[in-house]
Design a protein around this motif. Structure first.
Motif, short mmCIF file in Angstrom:
data_model
loop_
_atom_site.label_atom_id
_atom_site.label_comp_id
_atom_site.label_asym_id
_atom_site.label_seq_id
_atom_site.Cartn_x
_atom_site.Cartn_y
_atom_site.Cartn_z
N SER A 77 39.91 48.40 43.18
CA SER A 77 38.93 48.82 44.21
C SER A 77 38.06 49.97 44.10
N ILE A 78 38.53 50.82 42.94
CA ILE A 78 37.69 51.24 41.75
C ILE A 78 36.37 51.05 41.87
N ALA A 79 36.83 49.90 40.79
CA ALA A 79 35.29 49.60 39.78
C ALA A 79 35.01 49.01 41.16
N ALA A 80 34.87 47.70 42.16
CA ALA A 80 33.93 47.05 43.07
C ALA A 80 33.55 48.13 43.60
N GLU A 81 34.17 49.80 44.23
CA GLU A 81 32.99 50.78 44.75
C GLU A 81 32.07 51.08 43.97
N HIS A 82 32.15 51.62 42.61
CA HIS A 82 31.31 51.77 40.90
C HIS A 82 30.51 50.37 40.89
N ALA A 83 30.90 49.61 40.40
CA ALA A 83 30.73 48.43 39.59
C ALA A 83 28.84 48.65 39.72
N ALA A 84 28.44 48.32 40.10
CA ALA A 84 26.96 47.59 41.17
C ALA A 84 25.86 48.74 41.04
N PHE B 180 38.16 50.23 33.13
CA PHE B 180 39.29 50.86 33.36
C PHE B 180 40.49 50.81 32.50
N ALA B 181 41.28 49.39 32.94
CA ALA B 181 42.45 49.16 32.95
C ALA B 181 42.61 49.10 30.49
N GLU B 182 41.65 48.46 30.26
CA GLU B 182 42.18 48.15 29.37
C GLU B 182 41.55 49.13 28.16
N ASN B 183 40.28 49.83 27.65
CA ASN B 183 40.08 50.69 27.25
C ASN B 183 40.32 52.44 27.57
N LEU B 184 40.63 52.74 28.67
CA LEU B 184 41.06 54.11 28.90
C LEU B 184 42.10 54.17 28.94
N HIS B 185 42.96 55.86 28.76
CA HIS B 185 44.46 55.93 29.03
C HIS B 185 44.17 57.22 29.62
N LYS C 266 36.72 58.71 37.25
CA LYS C 266 37.17 57.87 38.76
C LYS C 266 38.53 57.93 39.17
N PRO C 267 39.16 57.16 37.57
CA PRO C 267 40.76 56.64 38.30
C PRO C 267 41.15 58.28 38.89
N LEU C 268 41.02 59.30 38.25
CA LEU C 268 41.93 60.55 37.96
C LEU C 268 41.81 61.00 39.09
N ILE C 269 40.53 60.96 39.67
CA ILE C 269 40.02 62.36 40.87
C ILE C 269 40.45 61.04 42.15
N HIS C 270 40.72 60.10 41.99
CA HIS C 270 40.95 59.41 43.17
C HIS C 270 41.48 59.88 44.38
N GLY C 271 41.63 60.45 45.78
CA GLY C 271 41.80 60.40 46.51
C GLY C 271 42.15 62.22 46.61
N ARG D 128 46.58 60.32 39.62
CA ARG D 128 45.54 59.47 38.60
C ARG D 128 47.03 58.34 39.10
N ASP D 129 48.49 58.78 39.08
CA ASP D 129 48.97 57.88 39.03
C ASP D 129 48.06 56.92 40.67
N GLU D 130 47.75 56.86 41.58
CA GLU D 130 47.50 56.40 42.35
C GLU D 130 45.76 55.89 42.41
N GLY D 131 45.07 56.15 41.33
CA GLY D 131 43.92 56.13 41.08
C GLY D 131 44.14 54.69 40.06
N CYS D 132 45.53 54.52 39.02
CA CYS D 132 45.73 53.66 38.42
C CYS D 132 46.14 52.21 38.98
N ALA D 133 47.28 53.06 40.29
CA ALA D 133 47.34 51.50 40.89
C ALA D 133 46.20 50.60 42.05
N ASN D 134 45.23 51.50 41.95
CA ASN D 134 44.05 50.68 42.86
C ASN D 134 42.44 50.65 42.02
N LEU D 135 42.75 50.17 40.85
CA LEU D 135 41.46 50.69 39.67
C LEU D 135 40.60 49.34 40.91
#
Length: 268
Positions: free
Chosen positions: A203-210, A223-228, A13-18, A194-201
């Protein structure tokens, strides 16, 4: 016209954001399973795809087209080996059918760390790990994040095990183009997404977590600690070691040209 394919899993999700909004009117974006994307790329049905690293090793004259990737530099949380017996005593291993790269990774680690080459069987997406007729099970994705406690003798986080064993990061997937595809403009676009996705982790988490049974905080931490999401020289070194391990076990056919070792520039 550029036909792009991306994995439909949570970790992309962070890679294909937008990304879809950034593509031209004649471009297309397809979301699919990793193995299907690899087949489509090989068949010329896609021009560029986010494919597992083991599928890149199998390709003919594929080129990595971006420094955007999915990897880890420590525990990855979503890829685990759960074993009912001490790991060095594993004789039968069930492999989650959802990932060929993780299936190769666990076999490389078992061989290099303990000289173990277990008989393997598949664990279907509908089958629970606890029901597998095996000493140990490779699980990925949502069901790897919260394994049953008290059932297993050992639980390995495979990202953590690889990084400690090799002292290199592990790369699960990267953007790859088939031969003859012009990718100069796409390189920057993929890095920008990728850069935009990483800057919006958040909101991306809030969209997909549930939908995945996770809290917003858990998914943001994943997203922030386990993935690179960057493919640099250390990641390329890890890819080299992984490819060598796969070849040693006969998990790949020998690929002409080997793995590119040059450092990617800032634009890919």
């Amino acid at each position: 016209m550029t036909r792009i394919g991306a994995v439909s899993y949570l970790n992309t999700k962070p890679l294909i954001h937008g990304l879809r909004d950034r593509l031209g009117p004649s471009d297309s974006l397809t979301l699919n399973l990793p193995s299907r994307l690899a087949t489509q790329l090989q068949a010329g049905e896609l021009d560029v795809a986010l494919i597992p690293s083991v599928e890149y090793f199998q390709g003919d004259r594929y080129q990595i087209v971006s420094d955007a990737a999915i990897g880890c530099r420590g525990p990855v949380w979503s890829v685990r080996l759960v074993s009912r017996v001490p790991v060095k005593k594993i004789r039968r291993l069930a492999l989650d059918e959802g990932s060929r790269t993780s299936a190769a990774l666990v076999r490389v680690l078992l061989w290099q760390m303990y000289g173990v080459r277990p008989q393997t069987t598949l664990l279907s997406m509908e089958q629970s790990p606890e029901s597998a007729d095996a000493d140990a099970v490779l699980v990925i994705g949502d069901r790897a994040m919260h394994p049953e406690r008290g059932v297993y003798s050992e639980i390995w986080d495979l990202g953590d095990r690889w990084c400690r064993h090799t002292e290199t990061p592990f790369v699960f997937a990267m953007w790859v183009a088939r031969p003859g595809v012009e990718t100069s403009e796409l390189q920057q676009l993929l890095a920008e997404c990728r850069d935009e996705g990483c800057a919006n982790l958040e909101s991306i988490a809030a969209e997909h977590a549930a939908a995945h049974g996770l809290t917003n905080e858990d998914l943001h931490r994943y997203f922030a600690e386990n993935l690179h999401f960057h493919l640099g020289p250390a990641e390329r070194s890890g890819l080299q070691l992984f490819q060598q391990g796969c070849l040693e076990l006969g998990l790949l056919r020998q690929r002409s040209g080997g793995l590119p070792t040059q450092r990617l520039s800032a634009d890919g």
